[in-house]
Structures are given as structure tokens and as C-alpha cells.
Scaffold this motif. Sequence first.
Motif, PDB file in Angstrom:
ATOM      1  N   ASP A  18       0.825  -1.208   0.000  1.00 19.63           N
ATOM      2  CA  ASP A  18       0.000   0.000   0.000  1.00 19.63           C
ATOM      3  C   ASP A  18       0.858   1.256   0.000  1.00 19.63           C
ATOM      4  OD1 ASP A  18      -2.404  -1.332  -0.075  1.00 19.63           O
ATOM      5  OD2 ASP A  18      -2.640  -1.392   2.096  1.00 19.63           O
ATOM      6  N   LEU A  19       1.935   1.250   0.783  1.00 20.03           N
ATOM      7  CA  LEU A  19       2.807   2.421   0.829  1.00 20.03           C
ATOM      8  C   LEU A  19       3.515   2.628  -0.509  1.00 20.03           C
ATOM      9  CD1 LEU A  19       4.424   2.199   4.384  1.00 20.03           C
ATOM     10  CD2 LEU A  19       2.587   3.697   3.602  1.00 20.03           C
ATOM     11  N   LEU A  20       3.943   1.535  -1.139  1.00 24.40           N
ATOM     12  CA  LEU A  20       4.605   1.651  -2.441  1.00 24.40           C
ATOM     13  C   LEU A  20       3.648   2.183  -3.498  1.00 24.40           C
ATOM     14  CD1 LEU A  20       6.743  -1.623  -2.481  1.00 24.40           C
ATOM     15  CD2 LEU A  20       7.540   0.730  -2.126  1.00 24.40           C
ATOM     16  N   ILE A  21       2.381   1.768  -3.423  1.00 19.33           N
ATOM     17  CA  ILE A  21       1.377   2.279  -4.349  1.00 19.33           C
ATOM     18  C   ILE A  21       1.125   3.765  -4.080  1.00 19.33           C
ATOM     19  CG2 ILE A  21      -1.074   2.167  -4.975  1.00 19.33           C
ATOM     20  CD1 ILE A  21      -0.915  -0.862  -4.563  1.00 19.33           C
ATOM     21  N   ALA A  22       1.022   4.117  -2.795  1.00 23.62           N
ATOM     22  CA  ALA A  22       0.739   5.506  -2.422  1.00 23.62           C
ATOM     23  C   ALA A  22       1.858   6.447  -2.863  1.00 23.62           C
ATOM     24  CB  ALA A  22       0.532   5.604  -0.917  1.00 23.62           C
ATOM     25  N   HIS A 241       2.218  14.860   9.019  1.00 22.49           N
ATOM     26  CA  HIS A 241       3.016  14.725   7.800  1.00 22.49           C
ATOM     27  C   HIS A 241       2.745  13.414   7.071  1.00 22.49           C
ATOM     28  CE1 HIS A 241       5.593  12.397  10.566  1.00 22.49           C
ATOM     29  NE2 HIS A 241       6.094  11.823   9.495  1.00 22.49           N
ATOM     30  N   GLU A 242       2.278  12.365   7.787  1.00 17.81           N
ATOM     31  CA  GLU A 242       1.980  11.095   7.125  1.00 17.81           C
ATOM     32  C   GLU A 242       0.616  11.113   6.443  1.00 17.81           C
ATOM     33  OE1 GLU A 242       2.274   7.986   9.959  1.00 17.81           O
ATOM     34  OE2 GLU A 242       4.475   7.935   9.946  1.00 17.81           O
ATOM     35  N   GLN A 243      -0.289  11.951   6.901  1.00 21.65           N
ATOM     36  CA  GLN A 243      -1.665  11.931   6.414  1.00 21.65           C
ATOM     37  C   GLN A 243      -2.032  13.115   5.534  1.00 21.65           C
ATOM     38  OE1 GLN A 243      -3.831  11.733  10.125  1.00 21.65           O
ATOM     39  NE2 GLN A 243      -3.646   9.508  10.267  1.00 21.65           N
ATOM     40  N   ARG A 244      -1.202  14.147   5.513  1.00 17.26           N
ATOM     41  CA  ARG A 244      -1.614  15.398   4.854  1.00 17.26           C
ATOM     42  C   ARG A 244      -1.864  15.248   3.364  1.00 17.26           C
ATOM     43  NH1 ARG A 244       4.092  18.288   5.875  1.00 17.26           N
ATOM     44  NH2 ARG A 244       3.037  18.495   7.892  1.00 17.26           N
ATOM     45  N   ASN A 245      -1.192  14.298   2.706  1.00 19.93           N
ATOM     46  CA  ASN A 245      -1.344  14.160   1.256  1.00 19.93           C
ATOM     47  C   ASN A 245      -2.260  13.005   0.850  1.00 19.93           C
ATOM     48  OD1 ASN A 245       0.459  16.318   0.701  1.00 19.93           O
ATOM     49  ND2 ASN A 245       2.201  14.942   1.061  1.00 19.93           N
ATOM     50  N   GLY A 246      -2.812  12.300   1.825  1.00 21.35           N
ATOM     51  CA  GLY A 246      -3.675  11.170   1.502  1.00 21.35           C
ATOM     52  C   GLY A 246      -5.057  11.614   1.058  1.00 21.35           C
ATOM     53  N   GLY A 252      -6.812   5.191   7.817  1.00 19.41           N
ATOM     54  CA  GLY A 252      -6.558   4.134   8.777  1.00 19.41           C
ATOM     55  C   GLY A 252      -5.158   4.237   9.352  1.00 19.41           C
ATOM     56  N   ARG A 253      -4.730   3.189  10.042  1.00 18.83           N
ATOM     57  CA  ARG A 253      -3.371   3.184  10.601  1.00 18.83           C
ATOM     58  C   ARG A 253      -2.341   3.307   9.495  1.00 18.83           C
ATOM     59  NH1 ARG A 253      -3.670  -1.613  15.220  1.00 18.83           N
ATOM     60  NH2 ARG A 253      -5.227  -0.566  16.556  1.00 18.83           N
ATOM     61  N   ASN A 254      -2.612   2.663   8.382  1.00 15.60           N
ATOM     62  CA  ASN A 254      -1.818   2.866   7.184  1.00 15.60           C
ATOM     63  C   ASN A 254      -2.423   4.052   6.446  1.00 15.60           C
ATOM     64  OD1 ASN A 254      -0.654   2.848   4.632  1.00 15.60           O
ATOM     65  ND2 ASN A 254      -0.697   0.619   4.437  1.00 15.60           N
ATOM     66  N   PRO A 255      -1.722   5.181   6.325  1.00 15.92           N
ATOM     67  CA  PRO A 255      -2.313   6.375   5.708  1.00 15.92           C
ATOM     68  C   PRO A 255      -2.799   6.164   4.279  1.00 15.92           C
ATOM     69  CG  PRO A 255      -0.237   6.891   6.811  1.00 15.92           C
ATOM     70  CD  PRO A 255      -0.350   5.389   6.778  1.00 15.92           C
ATOM     71  N   ALA A 256      -2.261   5.118   3.614  1.00 18.05           N
ATOM     72  CA  ALA A 256      -2.686   4.854   2.245  1.00 18.05           C
ATOM     73  C   ALA A 256      -4.026   4.137   2.181  1.00 18.05           C
ATOM     74  CB  ALA A 256      -1.632   4.017   1.514  1.00 18.05           C
ATOM     75  N   ARG A 257      -4.573   3.738   3.340  1.00 15.13           N
ATOM     76  CA  ARG A 257      -5.827   3.001   3.386  1.00 15.13           C
ATOM     77  C   ARG A 257      -6.840   3.759   4.226  1.00 15.13           C
ATOM     78  NH1 ARG A 257      -7.247  -0.459   0.183  1.00 15.13           N
ATOM     79  NH2 ARG A 257      -8.483  -1.485   1.794  1.00 15.13           N
ATOM     80  N   PRO A 258      -8.130   3.644   3.899  1.00  7.61           N
ATOM     81  CA  PRO A 258      -9.142   4.262   4.769  1.00  7.61           C
ATOM     82  C   PRO A 258      -9.293   3.465   6.050  1.00  7.61           C
ATOM     83  CG  PRO A 258     -10.215   2.972   3.057  1.00  7.61           C
ATOM     84  CD  PRO A 258      -8.736   2.942   2.751  1.00  7.61           C
ATOM     85  N   ILE A 259      -9.951   4.048   7.021  1.00  2.65           N
ATOM     86  CA  ILE A 259     -10.212   3.360   8.268  1.00  2.65           C
ATOM     87  C   ILE A 259     -11.035   2.099   8.003  1.00  2.65           C
ATOM     88  CG2 ILE A 259     -12.314   4.698   8.717  1.00  2.65           C
ATOM     89  CD1 ILE A 259     -11.592   4.624  11.684  1.00  2.65           C
ATOM     90  N   ASP A 260     -10.735   1.041   8.707  1.00  8.34           N
ATOM     91  CA  ASP A 260     -11.481  -0.205   8.551  1.00  8.34           C
ATOM     92  C   ASP A 260     -12.902  -0.015   9.069  1.00  8.34           C
ATOM     93  OD1 ASP A 260     -11.634  -3.239   8.228  1.00  8.34           O
ATOM     94  OD2 ASP A 260     -12.138  -2.981  10.350  1.00  8.34           O
TER      95      ASP A 260
END
Length: 333
Positions: A18-22, A241-246, A252-260
Motif C-alpha cells: 500500500d505504501l509503495l502504491i501511495a 506529515h503522514e496523512q496530509r497528502n492522503g 486508517g493506521r496505514n495512511p494509504a488506506r481508509p479506516i477499517d
Amino acid sequence: MHQSHTFPRDRSREYLRDLLIATGVLAPDARELRGLLAWLEDFLAQQPSSYRHTLQTYSRWNILRRARAQADKGQLTDNTVGNIRNHLRMLGEFLTWLNEHETALDRARQAHIDDFISTHPDATRHLPQFLRWTHSTGRSRLLTSPTYRSQQTSPQRAGSEHWRTVERLLHDESIRADTRICALFVLLYGQRVANISRMTRDAVTVTAENVTVRFAAEPIVLPPGVDTLLRAHLQALSNNHEQRNGPWLFPGRNPARPIDHGGLEVRLKRVGVAPLAARTTAMMQLAAELPAAVLAGFLGIHPQTAVVWNTIAASSWNSYPALRRSQNSRTDV
């Protein structure tokens, strides 16, 4: 170089993928679709050869085609994938049951369907679509199954309790802001938790005068209190800084994914919001106040569904400001 979908699937690898895709290292793809394809391959491999091809063909043309279209639009959710799995599992049980009764699908009679449903009542959720397909493709004679109807009325909350919960969530700063906003979207707008969890930031417009949110085509002006919460939430995302561009409104915990959405449901219940009861109460009240066309345009439900809600709504709702303000501000509604 290996393609991303050939790696083993586990939590850590999915997170890295997910991070690599983001970050643009890998091309975008749908995580839910990948999981569904992997599950389907395993599921079909476990089915007896006598009807594996039937399930494979049905899945390809009736399930995966729609799932791919939903994935392309970003609408394939974990909940949808779960429903697909349950659907195919039930069809597998049905075909196994026919095998155990030494009956091929093309020789099945209506009595077989009735007998199976008598011991598998949930099959009425799944068999009608499948039996229409088997008949249209010449795999079975004309067979019918009753369509599923819930035997329980949808729960509702007393109006006073409903509004006390709204007031508490507007002012209780001990509860996380994102949890409060999601709960208010259910309580005030009758939104499904699965839909809220996948909302993107471009659904929100912030001006000096107000904050609007789009659950469907028509924007809704948020009432005081809710707009303040959402302004603060967006500012918090911008400061992270991890979420500002999502893209996600509730990452979710992974910024590239929405909350479960399952985890979100648990959080809502912990603060006293039962999603189904709260949504039903909100929809009943909204339907008593708004015409079907307006209800559908604001909330993203089918016009015929909105008509049904209008029909069953038994009392008027005179204390809801947000949709009324949006409606009155438009001269073309």
C-alpha cells in the motif's frame, strides 16, 4: 522483476504494498479485488469437479465482472467482498447438498429447492440470482426461490435518546474527533458506516461561511458544531506529515488506506451509537421531512428506496436544521 500480486499475502507485505502504491513506486490496484481473486482461486480448488466449472463460470460472468467495475470506481469495500464470499459459500453448500442427494443440477426439481431452504433459510438471500442464471444458461430447468425478507423490523431509538446522543457527541471532547464526526454522520444523515469509512476529502468543501459535505450528488451544509468538528479534523490531517497528502477523510493506521469499517463500527458502539438503529431512526425522521427526490439526491439512495422511506415514515421531524437549510437555499429543488 516480480509483479506485486505474486508476493505472498500477509499483513506486513500488504502494508508495504500500500505504501509503495501511495508513493507511486507500484501502479495502483485494488487491494480488495486482489484478496477476492486469491480467495476465489482457493475456494474453487476445494470444490468437487462435478460442479466446479459451473461455479467458476458463474463467478467470472456474474460476480467478478461487477466486482472489477466496482474496484475501478473505488467502490469495492471489504464489506462487499465479505458478502460475495458468503454468497459463493452458500452456493457451494447448495451444490454439495444436491450431490449428497444424488441429484445433478440439470435434474433438480422445485421440491429440492424447497427442501434445501427448509434447512438453510439464509439461502433465500443467495439462490434467486443463481437459479435465474442457471436457467438462462440452460444448466437447470426453471426453478424459483423465495426472495429474502427480514423477519425482524429494523430497530429504532426513541427520539429523545437519539438527540441526547447527538448533543453529547457535539460537546464531549473526551471522545476522539473523528469518531464523533462519523457517529454524527450516522445519527444526522443516516449514512452507512461502510460508506463513511471510504469518504474522501474532496467530498468536503470549506469556506469562510460554512462547511458542506457530499454523500451523493447534492452538497449538505453542516450545522453549527458539526462544521466546527470537521474543520478541526481537516486541520489535524494537514498537520500530520503522514496523512496530509492522503485522499481519505478518515485514514486508517496505514495512511494509504481508509479506516477499517469494522473497527469503526466497534468504536461507534463504544460511544453509545448502534449503527443500524441510529441509521434507521435518522432515515425515518428525514423521510418524514423531505420529498423522495430531495432525500435521494442528498443521501445517495435509490429514488425508489427514498419513496419507500417516505411511505413508512410515520411522523414529521421539525427540529433538523442542516438539510432544511440546504433545501431552502436552493430554488431549483
